[in-house]
Design a protein around this motif. Structure first.
Motif, PDB file in Angstrom:
ATOM      1  N   ALA A 235      46.475  31.309  21.867  1.00  0.00           N
ATOM      2  CA  ALA A 235      46.417  30.078  22.654  1.00  0.00           C
ATOM      3  C   ALA A 235      45.079  29.978  23.356  1.00  0.00           C
ATOM      4  CB  ALA A 235      47.542  30.039  23.689  1.00  0.00           C
ATOM      5  N   ASP A 236      44.559  28.765  23.438  1.00  0.00           N
ATOM      6  CA  ASP A 236      43.304  28.544  24.158  1.00  0.00           C
ATOM      7  C   ASP A 236      43.538  28.582  25.663  1.00  0.00           C
ATOM      8  OD1 ASP A 236      41.394  28.197  22.103  1.00  0.00           O
ATOM      9  OD2 ASP A 236      42.154  26.181  21.724  1.00  0.00           O
ATOM     10  N   THR A 237      42.596  29.166  26.387  1.00  0.00           N
ATOM     11  CA  THR A 237      42.557  29.038  27.839  1.00  0.00           C
ATOM     12  C   THR A 237      41.175  28.524  28.217  1.00  0.00           C
ATOM     13  OG1 THR A 237      41.646  31.223  28.344  1.00  0.00           O
ATOM     14  CG2 THR A 237      44.029  31.076  28.027  1.00  0.00           C
ATOM     15  N   ASP A 238      41.060  28.015  29.434  1.00  0.00           N
ATOM     16  CA  ASP A 238      39.748  27.609  29.941  1.00  0.00           C
ATOM     17  C   ASP A 238      39.010  28.776  30.568  1.00  0.00           C
ATOM     18  OD1 ASP A 238      40.040  24.934  29.206  1.00  0.00           O
ATOM     19  OD2 ASP A 238      41.143  24.460  31.048  1.00  0.00           O
ATOM     20  N   ALA A 239      39.581  29.986  30.434  1.00  0.00           N
ATOM     21  CA  ALA A 239      39.016  31.192  31.041  1.00  0.00           C
ATOM     22  C   ALA A 239      38.842  31.029  32.546  1.00  0.00           C
ATOM     23  CB  ALA A 239      37.687  31.571  30.374  1.00  0.00           C
ATOM     24  N   PRO A 240      39.953  30.729  33.253  1.00  0.00           N
ATOM     25  CA  PRO A 240      39.868  30.587  34.704  1.00  0.00           C
ATOM     26  C   PRO A 240      39.906  31.943  35.403  1.00  0.00           C
ATOM     27  CG  PRO A 240      42.112  30.261  33.993  1.00  0.00           C
ATOM     28  CD  PRO A 240      41.311  30.507  32.741  1.00  0.00           C
ATOM     29  N   ALA A 241      39.489  31.954  36.656  1.00  0.00           N
ATOM     30  CA  ALA A 241      39.577  33.166  37.471  1.00  0.00           C
ATOM     31  C   ALA A 241      39.642  32.777  38.938  1.00  0.00           C
ATOM     32  CB  ALA A 241      38.393  34.087  37.223  1.00  0.00           C
ATOM     33  N   THR A 242      40.351  33.578  39.712  1.00  0.00           N
ATOM     34  CA  THR A 242      40.435  33.400  41.157  1.00  0.00           C
ATOM     35  C   THR A 242      40.297  34.758  41.837  1.00  0.00           C
ATOM     36  OG1 THR A 242      41.921  31.498  40.941  1.00  0.00           O
ATOM     37  CG2 THR A 242      41.844  32.586  43.082  1.00  0.00           C
ATOM     38  N   ILE A 243      39.504  34.786  42.875  1.00  0.00           N
ATOM     39  CA  ILE A 243      39.346  35.982  43.697  1.00  0.00           C
ATOM     40  C   ILE A 243      39.883  35.640  45.081  1.00  0.00           C
ATOM     41  CG2 ILE A 243      37.720  37.667  44.636  1.00  0.00           C
ATOM     42  CD1 ILE A 243      35.770  36.446  42.367  1.00  0.00           C
ATOM     43  N   THR A 244      40.906  36.345  45.531  1.00  0.00           N
ATOM     44  CA  THR A 244      41.489  36.073  46.832  1.00  0.00           C
ATOM     45  C   THR A 244      41.084  37.155  47.825  1.00  0.00           C
ATOM     46  OG1 THR A 244      43.509  37.215  46.168  1.00  0.00           O
ATOM     47  CG2 THR A 244      43.461  34.828  45.908  1.00  0.00           C
TER      48      THR A 244
END
Length: 336
Positions: A235-244
């Motif tokens: 599946a395709d992802t937008d390659a997101p990331a979050t640093i909290t």
């Protein structure tokens, strides 16, 4: 003292798509020449040399490694050949930039690192993310405490494709699976920010060939930080990331490993975008050019390891990938 005018002469080992992409990325960098290419098939090396206007085409890896006109070799083979190809070049006295994942496992990675250090030769994993100006700015923002102490990282990378059983991504002998091709990015991203984890959990769906096509990873640190990571070629992802962090968070809407922006969110403040244009005025320099520029800076300065992509960090990532692979039940032939 570094001599920024010294011409660095590159050799390209392998002739696939990523080799072509890297060769194109070198064009236009100052004081840089691509002088040779090597392949196991002489006709492939010759065709690549003609397409990319390269002077010498070698019909074997050994011939390229022995070419005294080459300062540094870019290893662009599949993962399964990295140990042999990079090792051959180091044995011949060449500096090496080796594609990711660095090797099939941490034992092979340690062998290459020990060889380079014993010979006093430059070696670096081609982890372009670590050299990217915006990721370097991200590290500064976090070090300055803008979002407080990092408590969590989430990142995912996926591509969708109809890969037939004979494709390298489904071939255990070639290090197939999502983990080494795609998972190396979120794992490296998390470890760039938090270091090597103290606890590792993972689950994956395996193909009939026995490699992972959809994998989830949870990393934990004794200090309380957690990373939730994913990789897939279903599946395709937008390659997101979050640093909290304890005082806010940083979000990458897409392309966390080659970003053009991230956004800082803090309570009581308006969202603060940080753009690539804020940290560099050279927007045409692609991700591969950043890593190539770092290699050449190191060579001109007489450094055998890059502070941006340290070998100990590469080894730590490989240990994590080993642990994930063990937990999901993926086995590569000849690899423990």
């Amino acid at each position: 003292m570094s001599d920024g005018t010294r011409i660095i002469r590159w050799g390209i080992l392998a002739t696939g798509g990523i080799a072509a992409e890297f060769t194109a990325a070198l064009r236009g960098l100052p004081n840089t020449e691509v002088v040779a290419v090597g392949s196991r098939r002489p006709e492939s090396a010759k065709a690549f040399a003609e397409r990319h206007d390269i002077l010498r085409a070698h019909g074997s890896w050994a011939e390229l490694a022995a070419d005294d006109e080459v300062d540094v070799v870019y290893v662009a083979t599949p993962h399964s050949a990295h140990r042999a190809a990079a090792g051959l070049c180091l044995e011949a006295g060449r500096a090496v930039l080796c594609e990711k994942a660095f090797t099939l496992d941490s034992r092979q990675a340690r062998e290459l690192v020990d060889l380079a250090r014993d010979r006093g030769l430059f070696l670096m994993e081609a982890m372009w993310t670590y050299c990217h100006p915006l990721i370097r700015r991200l590290r500064e923002v976090i070090a300055d405490g803008v979002i407080g102490e990092v408590r969590g990282v989430s990142a995912a990378f996926g591509i969708a494709g109809d890969f037939p059983p004979e494709h390298r991504l489904r071939d255990p002998a070639q290090g197939g699976g999502a983990l080494l091709d795609l998972g190396v990015y979120p794992v490296s991203f998390a470890q760039l920010l938090l270091g090597e984890p103290d606890a590792i959990r993972a689950w994956a769906h395996l193909t009939p060939e026995g490699v992972d096509d959809n994998t989830g990873i949870v990393l934990g640190w004794d200090g309380g930080a957690v990373a939730t990571l994913g990789c897939t070629f279903t599946a395709d992802t937008d390659a997101p990331a979050t640093i909290t962090g304890t005082r806010g968070r940083i979000e990458f809407a897409d392309g966390f490993f080659y970003p053009d922006r991230f956004v800082i969110h803090r309570r009581g403040h308006e969202p603060q975008p940080v753009l690539l244009a804020d940290v560099t005025d050279d927007l045409e320099r692609g991700t591969m050019r950043h890593e190539a520029a770092e290699v050449m800076r190191c060579l001109r300065a007489g450094e055998t390891e890059s502070p941006l992509v340290p070998l100990d960090g590469t080894l730590a990532v490989m240990r994590t990938l080993d642990a994930v692979r063990e937990r999901i039940g993926v086995v590569y032939p000849g690899v423990a």
